[in-house]
Design a protein around this motif. Structure first.
Motif, PDB file in Angstrom:
ATOM      1  N   ARG A  70       0.826  -1.222   0.000  1.00  0.00           N
ATOM      2  CA  ARG A  70       0.000   0.000   0.000  1.00  0.00           C
ATOM      3  C   ARG A  70       0.851   1.258   0.000  1.00  0.00           C
ATOM      4  O   ARG A  70       0.571   2.230  -0.679  1.00  0.00           O
ATOM      5  N   GLU A  71       1.879   1.257   0.860  1.00  0.00           N
ATOM      6  CA  GLU A  71       2.789   2.396   0.986  1.00  0.00           C
ATOM      7  C   GLU A  71       4.042   1.906   1.686  1.00  0.00           C
ATOM      8  O   GLU A  71       4.073   0.781   2.179  1.00  0.00           O
ATOM      9  N   GLY A  72       5.087   2.730   1.717  1.00  0.00           N
ATOM     10  CA  GLY A  72       6.292   2.302   2.423  1.00  0.00           C
ATOM     11  C   GLY A  72       7.539   2.817   1.742  1.00  0.00           C
ATOM     12  O   GLY A  72       7.491   3.636   0.819  1.00  0.00           O
ATOM     13  N   ALA A  73       8.691   2.324   2.228  1.00  0.00           N
ATOM     14  CA  ALA A  73       9.991   2.766   1.717  1.00  0.00           C
ATOM     15  C   ALA A  73      10.335   1.939   0.473  1.00  0.00           C
ATOM     16  O   ALA A  73      11.106   0.976   0.549  1.00  0.00           O
ATOM     17  N   PHE A  74       9.723   2.279  -0.636  1.00  0.00           N
ATOM     18  CA  PHE A  74       9.929   1.560  -1.904  1.00  0.00           C
ATOM     19  C   PHE A  74      10.167   2.612  -2.988  1.00  0.00           C
ATOM     20  O   PHE A  74       9.284   2.897  -3.813  1.00  0.00           O
ATOM     21  N   VAL A  78       4.882   2.863  -7.230  1.00  0.00           N
ATOM     22  CA  VAL A  78       3.553   3.458  -7.059  1.00  0.00           C
ATOM     23  C   VAL A  78       2.598   2.327  -6.703  1.00  0.00           C
ATOM     24  O   VAL A  78       2.548   1.313  -7.408  1.00  0.00           O
ATOM     25  N   SER A  79       1.859   2.470  -5.604  1.00  0.00           N
ATOM     26  CA  SER A  79       0.990   1.364  -5.180  1.00  0.00           C
ATOM     27  C   SER A  79      -0.311   1.343  -5.976  1.00  0.00           C
ATOM     28  O   SER A  79      -0.717   2.354  -6.567  1.00  0.00           O
ATOM     29  N   ALA A  83      -2.587   4.431  -7.451  1.00  0.00           N
ATOM     30  CA  ALA A  83      -3.011   4.516  -8.859  1.00  0.00           C
ATOM     31  C   ALA A  83      -4.525   4.677  -8.925  1.00  0.00           C
ATOM     32  O   ALA A  83      -5.049   5.471  -9.705  1.00  0.00           O
ATOM     33  N   LYS A  84      -5.211   3.934  -8.065  1.00  0.00           N
ATOM     34  CA  LYS A  84      -6.672   4.017  -8.030  1.00  0.00           C
ATOM     35  C   LYS A  84      -7.106   5.428  -7.614  1.00  0.00           C
ATOM     36  O   LYS A  84      -7.980   6.038  -8.228  1.00  0.00           O
ATOM     37  N   LEU A 114      -3.228  -9.471  -7.268  1.00  0.00           N
ATOM     38  CA  LEU A 114      -4.040  -9.473  -6.043  1.00  0.00           C
ATOM     39  C   LEU A 114      -4.152  -8.068  -5.453  1.00  0.00           C
ATOM     40  O   LEU A 114      -5.218  -7.651  -4.994  1.00  0.00           O
ATOM     41  N   ALA A 115      -3.041  -7.318  -5.501  1.00  0.00           N
ATOM     42  CA  ALA A 115      -3.055  -5.959  -4.950  1.00  0.00           C
ATOM     43  C   ALA A 115      -3.960  -5.051  -5.777  1.00  0.00           C
ATOM     44  O   ALA A 115      -4.692  -4.212  -5.234  1.00  0.00           O
TER      45      ALA A 115
END
Ligand code: PGA
Length: 255
Positions: A70-74, A78-79, A83-84, A114-115
């Motif tokens: 969903r979010e984080g140090a990546f 873009v999750s 995008a949605k 799945l995400a």
């Protein structure tokens, strides 16, 4: 009944300005066009602006990729949730360029699929064999593996709602499209497998579209194949007239 689905995958082309101009022109051209779903997948930078320009029109919007967290140090990702929220309704997952250039495995494709579903996006899951695999007669085996692993843990209802894109790697950006017979054969195989794996209802509902050097002059023969439900168009989607010609020729009445 599966209505034809045509998506333009812009890849890493078009600035925000160019993207919005395109969509403003396209939305006028498809305003009265029914019986077909038309979707544009711009680069992330233009996603929100394109979604705004496409709002309340019959042009849908897709992300070209999503990350599964969903979010984080990546850094740089873009999750699906982002995008949605930016306006996407669909997400392309597992494009062969992502598999080949960015090391995406079937397991990653599965997590992303799945995400996307969890975020409320409709996945457009890409599968397809390389030239080497086709020449070794491994096409069906590769498709089976990519679909089985890529759609692992999805319910039959989730498979029914998604879009599978058969994109033979040797046909992408090469000007060498699969013939209608080759596409028809692969699509029929995919449908047969879906029927075995998720049942007839889901298999009949799921869209299976073709991608790889689709152009205005070959789309008619491709969509005339009973199991080809539309197209994922790369190069020929960058020009609004050529994209529109593909849309027009994919409508049931045009076939
Ligand atoms: P192409 O790309 O139409 O330029 O071959 C298709 C795709 O990569 O989806």
């Amino acid at each position: 009944m599966r209505i034809p689905f045509i998506a333009g995958n812009w890849k890493m082309f078009k600035t925000v300005h160019e993207a919005v101009l395109f969509v403003k022109e396209l939305r006028g051209l498809v305003k009265d066009v029914s019986g077909i779903e038309v979707v544009i997948a711009p680069p992330f930078t233009a996603l929100h602006a394109v979604a705004e320009a496409a709002r309340s029109t019959n042009v849908g919007v897709a992300a070209q990729n999503v990350y599964w967290e969903r979010e984080g140090a990546f850094t740089g990702e873009v999750s699906a949730v982002m995008a949605k929220e930016a306006g996407a309704e669909y997400a392309i997952v597992g494009h062969s360029e992502r598999r080949r250039l960015f090391g995406e495995s079937d397991a990653i494709v599965n997590r992303k699929t799945l995400a996307a579903i969890a975020a409320g996006l409709t996945p457009i899951v890409c599968v397809g064999e390389t030239l080497e695999e086709r020449e070794r007669n491994q096409t069906f085996e590769v498709l089976d593996r990519q679909i089985k692993n890529g759609l692992d843990r999805l319910t039959a209802e989730q498979v029914a709602e998604l879009i599978l894109a058969y994109e033979p790697v040797w046909a992408i950006g090469t000007g060498r499209n699969a013939t209608a017979a080759q596409a028809g054969e692969a699509h029929a195989h995919i449908r047969k497998r879906l029927r075995q794996w998720v049942g007839g209802d889901a298999a009949d509902h799921c869209h299976v579209i073709y991608g790889g050097s689709v152009k205005p002059d070959n789309i008619g023969a491709l969509v005339a194949e009973p199991d080809v439900d539309g197209a994922l168009v790369g190069g020929a989607s960058l020009d609004v007239k050529s994209f529109m010609s593909i849309v027009t020729k994919s409508r049931p009445a045009a076939v």
